[in-house]
Design an enzyme around this catalytic site. Structure first.
Site, PDB file in Angstrom:
ATOM      1  N   ALA A  63       0.875  -1.190   0.000  1.00  0.00           N
ATOM      2  CA  ALA A  63       0.000   0.000   0.000  1.00  0.00           C
ATOM      3  C   ALA A  63       0.910   1.238   0.000  1.00  0.00           C
ATOM      4  O   ALA A  63       0.788   2.129   0.850  1.00  0.00           O
ATOM      5  CB  ALA A  63      -0.968  -0.005   1.178  1.00  0.00           C
ATOM      6  N   GLY A  98       5.938   8.372   1.005  1.00  0.00           N
ATOM      7  CA  GLY A  98       6.847   8.145   2.138  1.00  0.00           C
ATOM      8  C   GLY A  98       7.726   6.928   1.875  1.00  0.00           C
ATOM      9  O   GLY A  98       8.959   6.973   2.020  1.00  0.00           O
ATOM     10  N   HIS A  99       7.086   5.824   1.461  1.00  0.00           N
ATOM     11  CA  HIS A  99       7.854   4.621   1.116  1.00  0.00           C
ATOM     12  C   HIS A  99       8.819   4.922  -0.037  1.00  0.00           C
ATOM     13  O   HIS A  99       9.975   4.498  -0.029  1.00  0.00           O
ATOM     14  CB  HIS A  99       6.924   3.494   0.647  1.00  0.00           C
ATOM     15  CG  HIS A  99       5.971   2.977   1.675  1.00  0.00           C
ATOM     16  ND1 HIS A  99       4.620   3.172   1.603  1.00  0.00           N
ATOM     17  CD2 HIS A  99       6.184   2.243   2.804  1.00  0.00           C
ATOM     18  CE1 HIS A  99       4.024   2.573   2.613  1.00  0.00           C
ATOM     19  NE2 HIS A  99       4.940   2.003   3.374  1.00  0.00           N
ATOM     20  N   GLY A 114      11.853   4.226   8.015  1.00  0.00           N
ATOM     21  CA  GLY A 114      11.339   5.582   8.175  1.00  0.00           C
ATOM     22  C   GLY A 114      11.242   5.987   9.638  1.00  0.00           C
ATOM     23  O   GLY A 114      10.854   5.183  10.496  1.00  0.00           O
ATOM     24  N   GLU A 115      11.587   7.252   9.916  1.00  0.00           N
ATOM     25  CA  GLU A 115      11.475   7.761  11.292  1.00  0.00           C
ATOM     26  C   GLU A 115      10.024   7.916  11.733  1.00  0.00           C
ATOM     27  O   GLU A 115       9.760   8.165  12.905  1.00  0.00           O
ATOM     28  CB  GLU A 115      12.218   9.096  11.417  1.00  0.00           C
ATOM     29  CG  GLU A 115      13.713   8.880  11.470  1.00  0.00           C
ATOM     30  CD  GLU A 115      14.523  10.153  11.513  1.00  0.00           C
ATOM     31  OE1 GLU A 115      13.974  11.228  11.162  1.00  0.00           O
ATOM     32  OE2 GLU A 115      15.705  10.069  11.875  1.00  0.00           O
ATOM     33  N   ASP A 119       8.103   5.517  12.071  1.00  0.00           N
ATOM     34  CA  ASP A 119       8.047   4.434  13.064  1.00  0.00           C
ATOM     35  C   ASP A 119       9.308   4.541  13.917  1.00  0.00           C
ATOM     36  O   ASP A 119      10.227   3.728  13.808  1.00  0.00           O
ATOM     37  CB  ASP A 119       7.951   3.086  12.353  1.00  0.00           C
ATOM     38  CG  ASP A 119       6.687   2.979  11.529  1.00  0.00           C
ATOM     39  OD1 ASP A 119       5.658   2.613  12.079  1.00  0.00           O
ATOM     40  OD2 ASP A 119       6.729   3.305  10.321  1.00  0.00           O
ATOM     41  N   GLN A 132      10.471   1.738  16.174  1.00  0.00           N
ATOM     42  CA  GLN A 132      10.856   0.562  15.378  1.00  0.00           C
ATOM     43  C   GLN A 132      12.338   0.616  14.998  1.00  0.00           C
ATOM     44  O   GLN A 132      13.024  -0.410  14.970  1.00  0.00           O
ATOM     45  CB  GLN A 132       9.990   0.494  14.117  1.00  0.00           C
ATOM     46  CG  GLN A 132      10.375  -0.589  13.141  1.00  0.00           C
ATOM     47  CD  GLN A 132       9.345  -0.760  12.044  1.00  0.00           C
ATOM     48  OE1 GLN A 132       8.411  -1.504  12.197  1.00  0.00           O
ATOM     49  NE2 GLN A 132       9.520  -0.060  10.931  1.00  0.00           N
ATOM     50  N   SER A 151       0.004   4.233   5.196  1.00  0.00           N
ATOM     51  CA  SER A 151      -0.898   3.370   4.420  1.00  0.00           C
ATOM     52  C   SER A 151      -2.294   3.392   5.020  1.00  0.00           C
ATOM     53  O   SER A 151      -3.283   3.207   4.318  1.00  0.00           O
ATOM     54  CB  SER A 151      -0.372   1.933   4.418  1.00  0.00           C
ATOM     55  OG  SER A 151       0.934   1.905   3.888  1.00  0.00           O
TER      56      SER A 151
HETATM   57  P1  AMP Z   1       5.178   0.043   6.396  1.00  0.00           P
HETATM   58  O1  AMP Z   1       4.826  -0.421   5.022  1.00  0.00           O
HETATM   59  O2  AMP Z   1       4.150   0.916   7.008  1.00  0.00           O
HETATM   60  O3  AMP Z   1       5.651  -1.082   7.280  1.00  0.00           O
HETATM   61  O4  AMP Z   1       6.429   0.997   6.215  1.00  0.00           O
HETATM   62  C1  AMP Z   1       7.589   0.563   5.557  1.00  0.00           C
HETATM   63  C2  AMP Z   1       8.688   1.553   5.838  1.00  0.00           C
HETATM   64  O5  AMP Z   1       8.317   2.829   5.331  1.00  0.00           O
HETATM   65  C3  AMP Z   1       8.945   1.729   7.336  1.00  0.00           C
HETATM   66  O6  AMP Z   1      10.342   1.835   7.561  1.00  0.00           O
HETATM   67  C4  AMP Z   1       8.235   3.020   7.642  1.00  0.00           C
HETATM   68  O7  AMP Z   1       8.780   3.715   8.749  1.00  0.00           O
HETATM   69  C5  AMP Z   1       8.454   3.787   6.359  1.00  0.00           C
HETATM   70  N1  AMP Z   1       7.448   4.849   6.240  1.00  0.00           N
HETATM   71  C6  AMP Z   1       6.106   4.717   6.358  1.00  0.00           C
HETATM   72  N2  AMP Z   1       5.511   5.925   6.260  1.00  0.00           N
HETATM   73  C7  AMP Z   1       6.497   6.829   6.083  1.00  0.00           C
HETATM   74  C8  AMP Z   1       6.535   8.250   5.924  1.00  0.00           C
HETATM   75  N3  AMP Z   1       5.427   8.994   5.953  1.00  0.00           N
HETATM   76  N4  AMP Z   1       7.732   8.853   5.757  1.00  0.00           N
HETATM   77  C9  AMP Z   1       8.875   8.112   5.755  1.00  0.00           C
HETATM   78  N5  AMP Z   1       8.912   6.787   5.903  1.00  0.00           N
HETATM   79  C10 AMP Z   1       7.746   6.137   6.062  1.00  0.00           C
END
Ligand code: AMP
Length: 281
Positions: free
Chosen positions: A32, A36-37, A147-148, A150, A153, A186
């Site tokens: 999704a 950001g990703h 990403g910061e 999280d 994490q 997402s």
């Molecule tokens: P997720 O798919 O939500 O597990 O996120 C995958 C990676 O993308 C993780 O390292 C998140 O911290 C990073 N991430 C999610 N949203 C953002 C954002 N808005 N800005 C920067 N990194 C993000």
């Protein structure tokens, strides 16, 4: 871009790349995908010869089964975004590929997994460590990008890398936001139109609290953030804590740390959103 679903095939392909001395960067995601990703993917591409992105909605990190069920899945759009970003490999395994047997490992990273997300989402970080360790074993990257958004994490991943001796350089990337300040997530697509209008108050309040921080105590800032957000009927603060960037220990006095970070989780309707902000550098 090559789409791979088997660990064996991924390892074979990456072994061939390594024979050519290619450096490998890795971005784990749950799909999704949003900008950001993609900011992580672009950084990964710029710093490595090969970029590998994984897409896997990891069941073991969901403490709320309804959250897992309703988690958005947009594979077609994800592949299109990754192709145009210039990603080389997408690893999108099945649940059976990642967990042929139940993962019974219990990690212990101490305090950093016991507070904030760790306290409110029991088992979440254990599931994160289970999947990221399996993905690191499959990809064996030189660098991995997180990403910061999280924030906690990243601390957990760094602890895992140390504990398991992964030769991986963990790179933290800044939060990307919508034009109205809402941290990209997402889960944002699950907000109702009305709540989507209310959600930017979270980032706005955090930002305002930074402007006030110089002549207010930590307690005053904490109360300001919690009360301002709880005054909005669509929002319910689960926690807001100002902590030290590295230890995640609570900050009670600004002088206690050079790098306080305010971390928040807020329900906006039934969607749980997280965000964070740095108070000083
Ligand atoms: P997720 O798919 O939500 O597990 O996120 C995958 C990676 O993308 C993780 O390292 C998140 O911290 C990073 N991430 C999610 N949203 C953002 C954002 N808005 N800005 C920067 N990194 C993000």
């Amino acid at each position: 871009m090559k789409l791979i679903s088997s660990i064996k095939e991924l390892k074979n392909d990456l072994a061939l790349e390594r024979l050519e001395n290619k450096s490998i960067g890795f971005v784990p995601t749950m799909g999704a995908l949003h900008e950001g990703h993609i900011s992580l993917v672009k950084r990964c591409i710029s710093e490595n010869d090969i970029c590998v992105v994984s897409i896997f909605v990891n069941p073991t990190q969901f403490n709320d089964k309804n959250d897992l069920k309703t988690y958005p899945r947009t594979p077609g759009k994800d592949y299109a975004l990754l192709t145009s970003a210039g990603c080389r490999y997408v690893f999108a395994p099945s649940e059976n590929e990642m967990y042929p047997e139940p993962d019974t490992r219990n990690f212990d990273f101490g305090y950093i997994t016991q507070v904030m997300e760790g306290a409110h989402r029991p088992g979440h970080f254990n599931g994160v460590a289970q999947i990221v360790s399996k993905l690191f074993e499959a990809v064996n990257p030189d660098k991995a990008y997180f990403g910061e958004k999280d924030f906690q994490q990243i601390a957990v991943i760094r602890a895992m890398v140390k504990q398991l001796n992964f030769p991986v350089n963990v790179i933290a990337c800044p939060i990307l936001r919508e034009p109205d300040g809402l941290a990209m997530s997402s889960r944002n697509v699950r907000l109702t139109p009305v709540n989507r209008q209310k959600a930017p108050l979270i980032a706005r309040t955090l930002k305002e609290s930074v402007n006030f921080a110089s002549n207010k105590s930590v307690k005053e800032i904490t109360n300001y953030v919690i009360n301002t957000l709880n005054d909005e009927p669509s929002l319910r603060v689960e926690y807001f804590e100002i902590v030290d960037k590295d230890t995640l220990e609570p900050v009670t006095n600004w002088a206690q740390t050079t790098h306080p970070v305010g971390c928040i989780a807020v329900y906006c309707g039934d969607v749980r959103l997280i965000d964070n902000i740095t108070y000083k550098n």
